[in-house]
Design an enzyme around this catalytic site. Sequence first.
Site, PDB file in Angstrom:
ATOM      1  N   LYS A  22       0.825  -1.210   0.000  1.00 52.78           N
ATOM      2  CA  LYS A  22       0.000   0.000   0.000  1.00 52.78           C
ATOM      3  C   LYS A  22       0.860   1.261   0.000  1.00 52.78           C
ATOM      4  CE  LYS A  22      -1.769   1.483   4.098  1.00 52.78           C
ATOM      5  NZ  LYS A  22      -1.425   2.885   4.423  1.00 52.78           N
ATOM      6  N   ASN A  23       1.842   1.305   0.894  1.00 53.37           N
ATOM      7  CA  ASN A  23       2.589   2.551   1.073  1.00 53.37           C
ATOM      8  C   ASN A  23       3.628   2.796  -0.019  1.00 53.37           C
ATOM      9  OD1 ASN A  23       1.016   3.085   3.235  1.00 53.37           O
ATOM     10  ND2 ASN A  23       2.555   2.613   4.795  1.00 53.37           N
ATOM     11  N   ARG A  93      -4.976  10.579   4.500  1.00 55.42           N
ATOM     12  CA  ARG A  93      -3.947  11.616   4.606  1.00 55.42           C
ATOM     13  C   ARG A  93      -2.920  11.537   3.493  1.00 55.42           C
ATOM     14  NH1 ARG A  93      -3.427  13.964   9.313  1.00 55.42           N
ATOM     15  NH2 ARG A  93      -1.276  14.405   8.771  1.00 55.42           N
ATOM     16  N   CYS A 117      -5.010  13.063  13.234  1.00 54.63           N
ATOM     17  CA  CYS A 117      -5.268  11.674  12.865  1.00 54.63           C
ATOM     18  C   CYS A 117      -5.338  10.884  14.162  1.00 54.63           C
ATOM     19  CB  CYS A 117      -4.105  11.232  11.990  1.00 54.63           C
ATOM     20  SG  CYS A 117      -3.935   9.481  11.733  1.00 54.63           S
ATOM     21  N   ARG A 122       0.398  14.550  13.230  1.00 56.56           N
ATOM     22  CA  ARG A 122       0.886  14.357  11.861  1.00 56.56           C
ATOM     23  C   ARG A 122       0.827  15.622  10.994  1.00 56.56           C
ATOM     24  NH1 ARG A 122      -1.323   8.682   9.703  1.00 56.56           N
ATOM     25  NH2 ARG A 122       0.554   8.781   8.438  1.00 56.56           N
ATOM     26  N   PRO A 123       1.543  16.666  11.394  1.00 54.02           N
ATOM     27  CA  PRO A 123       1.574  17.875  10.557  1.00 54.02           C
ATOM     28  C   PRO A 123       2.361  17.619   9.271  1.00 54.02           C
ATOM     29  CG  PRO A 123       3.127  18.093  12.364  1.00 54.02           C
ATOM     30  CD  PRO A 123       2.411  16.787  12.575  1.00 54.02           C
ATOM     31  N   VAL A 124       2.287  18.560   8.310  1.00 55.65           N
ATOM     32  CA  VAL A 124       2.991  18.374   7.027  1.00 55.65           C
ATOM     33  C   VAL A 124       3.906  19.562   6.711  1.00 55.65           C
ATOM     34  CG1 VAL A 124       1.273  16.810   6.012  1.00 55.65           C
ATOM     35  CG2 VAL A 124       0.983  19.290   5.764  1.00 55.65           C
ATOM     36  N   ASP A 307       4.700   0.613  12.094  1.00 57.99           N
ATOM     37  CA  ASP A 307       3.537  -0.081  11.538  1.00 57.99           C
ATOM     38  C   ASP A 307       3.448  -1.548  11.971  1.00 57.99           C
ATOM     39  OD1 ASP A 307       2.736   2.232  10.320  1.00 57.99           O
ATOM     40  OD2 ASP A 307       3.481   1.708   8.326  1.00 57.99           O
ATOM     41  N   ILE A 329       7.637   7.148  17.127  1.00 57.57           N
ATOM     42  CA  ILE A 329       7.293   7.888  15.898  1.00 57.57           C
ATOM     43  C   ILE A 329       6.005   8.700  16.072  1.00 57.57           C
ATOM     44  CG2 ILE A 329       6.802   7.697  13.410  1.00 57.57           C
ATOM     45  CD1 ILE A 329       9.584   6.745  13.975  1.00 57.57           C
ATOM     46  N   ARG A 399      -8.628  -0.711   4.484  1.00 56.00           N
ATOM     47  CA  ARG A 399      -7.748   0.307   3.903  1.00 56.00           C
ATOM     48  C   ARG A 399      -6.381  -0.279   3.574  1.00 56.00           C
ATOM     49  NH1 ARG A 399      -6.792   5.011   7.565  1.00 56.00           N
ATOM     50  NH2 ARG A 399      -5.448   5.372   5.790  1.00 56.00           N
TER      51      ARG A 399
HETATM   52  N1  EPU Z   1       6.122  14.785  10.937  1.00 58.67           N
HETATM   53  C1  EPU Z   1       6.078  16.133  11.263  1.00 58.67           C
HETATM   54  N2  EPU Z   1       6.029  17.046  10.247  1.00 58.67           N
HETATM   55  C2  EPU Z   1       6.010  16.686   8.937  1.00 58.67           C
HETATM   56  C3  EPU Z   1       6.052  15.306   8.609  1.00 58.67           C
HETATM   57  C4  EPU Z   1       6.100  14.386   9.633  1.00 58.67           C
HETATM   58  O1  EPU Z   1       6.089  16.509  12.434  1.00 58.67           O
HETATM   59  O2  EPU Z   1       5.941  17.584   8.070  1.00 58.67           O
HETATM   60  C5  EPU Z   1       6.195  13.798  12.019  1.00 58.67           C
HETATM   61  C6  EPU Z   1       4.933  12.941  12.112  1.00 58.67           C
HETATM   62  O3  EPU Z   1       3.917  13.595  12.853  1.00 58.67           O
HETATM   63  C7  EPU Z   1       5.468  11.693  12.784  1.00 58.67           C
HETATM   64  C8  EPU Z   1       6.884  11.559  12.195  1.00 58.67           C
HETATM   65  O4  EPU Z   1       7.212  12.863  11.712  1.00 58.67           O
HETATM   66  O5  EPU Z   1       5.542  11.911  14.169  1.00 58.67           O
HETATM   67  C9  EPU Z   1       7.030  10.580  11.059  1.00 58.67           C
HETATM   68  O6  EPU Z   1       5.953  10.730  10.138  1.00 58.67           O
HETATM   69  P1  EPU Z   1       6.071  10.424   8.597  1.00 58.67           P
HETATM   70  O7  EPU Z   1       5.928  11.693   7.856  1.00 58.67           O
HETATM   71  O8  EPU Z   1       7.256   9.574   8.313  1.00 58.67           O
HETATM   72  O9  EPU Z   1       4.755   9.538   8.377  1.00 58.67           O
HETATM   73  P2  EPU Z   1       3.878   9.531   7.067  1.00 58.67           P
HETATM   74  O10 EPU Z   1       4.763   9.744   5.913  1.00 58.67           O
HETATM   75  O11 EPU Z   1       2.703  10.407   7.244  1.00 58.67           O
HETATM   76  C10 EPU Z   1       4.143   7.000   6.490  1.00 58.67           C
HETATM   77  C11 EPU Z   1       3.225   5.826   6.315  1.00 58.67           C
HETATM   78  C12 EPU Z   1       2.661   5.425   7.670  1.00 58.67           C
HETATM   79  C13 EPU Z   1       3.831   5.050   8.582  1.00 58.67           C
HETATM   80  C14 EPU Z   1       4.807   6.237   8.685  1.00 58.67           C
HETATM   81  C15 EPU Z   1       6.045   5.940   9.485  1.00 58.67           C
HETATM   82  C16 EPU Z   1       2.377   6.147   4.080  1.00 58.67           C
HETATM   83  C17 EPU Z   1       1.244   6.480   3.192  1.00 58.67           C
HETATM   84  N3  EPU Z   1       2.154   6.192   5.399  1.00 58.67           N
HETATM   85  O12 EPU Z   1       3.355   8.041   7.050  1.00 58.67           O
HETATM   86  O13 EPU Z   1       1.866   4.273   7.453  1.00 58.67           O
HETATM   87  O14 EPU Z   1       3.361   4.733   9.865  1.00 58.67           O
HETATM   88  O15 EPU Z   1       5.216   6.646   7.357  1.00 58.67           O
HETATM   89  O16 EPU Z   1       6.723   4.856   8.961  1.00 58.67           O
HETATM   90  O17 EPU Z   1       3.451   5.827   3.605  1.00 58.67           O
HETATM   91  C18 EPU Z   1       0.098   2.769   7.896  1.00 58.67           C
HETATM   92  O18 EPU Z   1       0.346   2.217   6.803  1.00 58.67           O
HETATM   93  O19 EPU Z   1      -0.681   2.269   8.741  1.00 58.67           O
HETATM   94  C19 EPU Z   1       0.736   4.041   8.221  1.00 58.67           C
HETATM   95  C20 EPU Z   1       0.274   4.853   9.173  1.00 58.67           C
END
Ligand code: EPU
Length: 419
Positions: A22-23, A93, A117, A122-124, A307, A329, A399
């Site tokens: 999926k990811n 997301r 979430c 999970r900010p971006v 995960d 995380i 999902r």
């Molecule tokens: N973070 C920030 N700011 C940002 C981006 C991330 O503070 O701009 C923080 C997040 O809040 C978190 C940490 O950094 O505390 C890591 O988050 P990351 O961005 O790596 O997570 P993600 O990219 O949103 C992906 C997977 C998740 C998986 C995480 C960690 C996808 C679509 N999702 O999420 O998968 O848990 O990486 O490995 O690739 C799942 O499949 O169940 C799932 C949640």
Amino acid sequence: MDKLLIQGGTPLAGEIAISGAKNAALPILCAGLLSSEPLHLSNVPRLRDISTMLRLIEQMGVRVTDEGTHGVSLDSRGLDNPLAPYDMVKTMRASILVLGPLLARHGEARVSLPGGCAIGARPVEQHIRGLQAMGAEIHVEHGYIHAKAGAGGLKGARIVTDMVTVTGTENLMMAAVLAAGETVIENAAREPEVVDLANCLVAMGAQISGAGTDRIRIRGVERLHGATHPIMADRIETGTYLCAAAATGGQVRLTRTSAAYLDAVVDKLLDAGCDIVIERDAITLQAPARLKAVSVRTAPYPAFPTDMQAQFMAINCVAEGSAVIRETIFENRFMHAVELIRLGADIRIDANNAMVTGVEHLQGATVMATDLRASASLVIAGLVAQGETLIERIYHLDRGYEGIEDKLGQLGAHVRRIR
Ligand code: EPU
């Protein structure tokens, strides 16, 4: 809403094939936005998140063709609506992954800002900061990220992310492939899904080196062309079925997958007393009479994946001894613990540590799924519990786990979906 009824107590036995990841599939579908020539994908898992992403890019003007069971082709020639509306982003997301490709190819994007979430805030902001470093003008208004690439398009930049972010790295890599000059992403995520995306982009003509390390270099090219790409196997689905077999005292062989990306998980299952045989594209696990408790600490790849945290909490619930599960995380990823306690587990939570002491038996009960991997842990617990477990809100499972009741059924489990 569908529910899952599990009659526990049967050791899993047999063989199943693992689906595409999926990811990896989610960002790769967004990579299809980067070229006006078709992208043919195989091994695309049939999941709710994948159909949401396909609907999202379809409403942007992409032609999606179903090419049989796990094949999808994307034709983005007609891309004319660079908008990701709130209604879609709020259900998934990962929709944020369209931001980089839309800016790179279309020069502008309007993407709803994802809200909080279940597992954390999970900010971006790292995605946004990186794109700004590449010259994008971005402001947030009425809940939407408005992004414009400016007259000359995006420009290469050196970006150091504050933390390791998987989709952040993917978004910036996709934006950089069409930017002028070189982009270097420092502190990049090393997850295998980032590498699979990079491989697909390279097949489309991108110039990327260092994917799989914490420094990714991208030299922007004028345009990308069409390509064919098979999605990698899902390492988390693989790990989840290994845990289900381990917890139930079973023996399973998982095919169409690889142990190459599962070192941290396989090591912990060996510590728990399992026998594991690794082939090139299959893994066999034989569980011991009783598992030993194993402590885990989540961290970015190649360390133990967040995960898989919930699934290891479930197996520790019935193991011999005590273990500490440490989540580093996400700040709120223990919601499955209270549901596991309803099944008779002995778990104490202290901030981001969970102390789990194994019990002889769990007992079936009605529990509620709260997110994807939490749901997987409840399925594992239900498979070992005495009597019936009813899991509510299993749309979370749909999902991310393709045909979960069919696959468990093939392994001899008594699982029924109640519609
Ligand atoms: N973070 C920030 N700011 C940002 C981006 C991330 O503070 O701009 C923080 C997040 O809040 C978190 C940490 O950094 O505390 C890591 O988050 P990351 O961005 O790596 O997570 P993600 O990219 O949103 C992906 C997977 C998740 C998986 C995480 C960690 C996808 C679509 N999702 O999420 O998968 O848990 O990486 O490995 O690739 C799942 O499949 O169940 C799932 C949640």
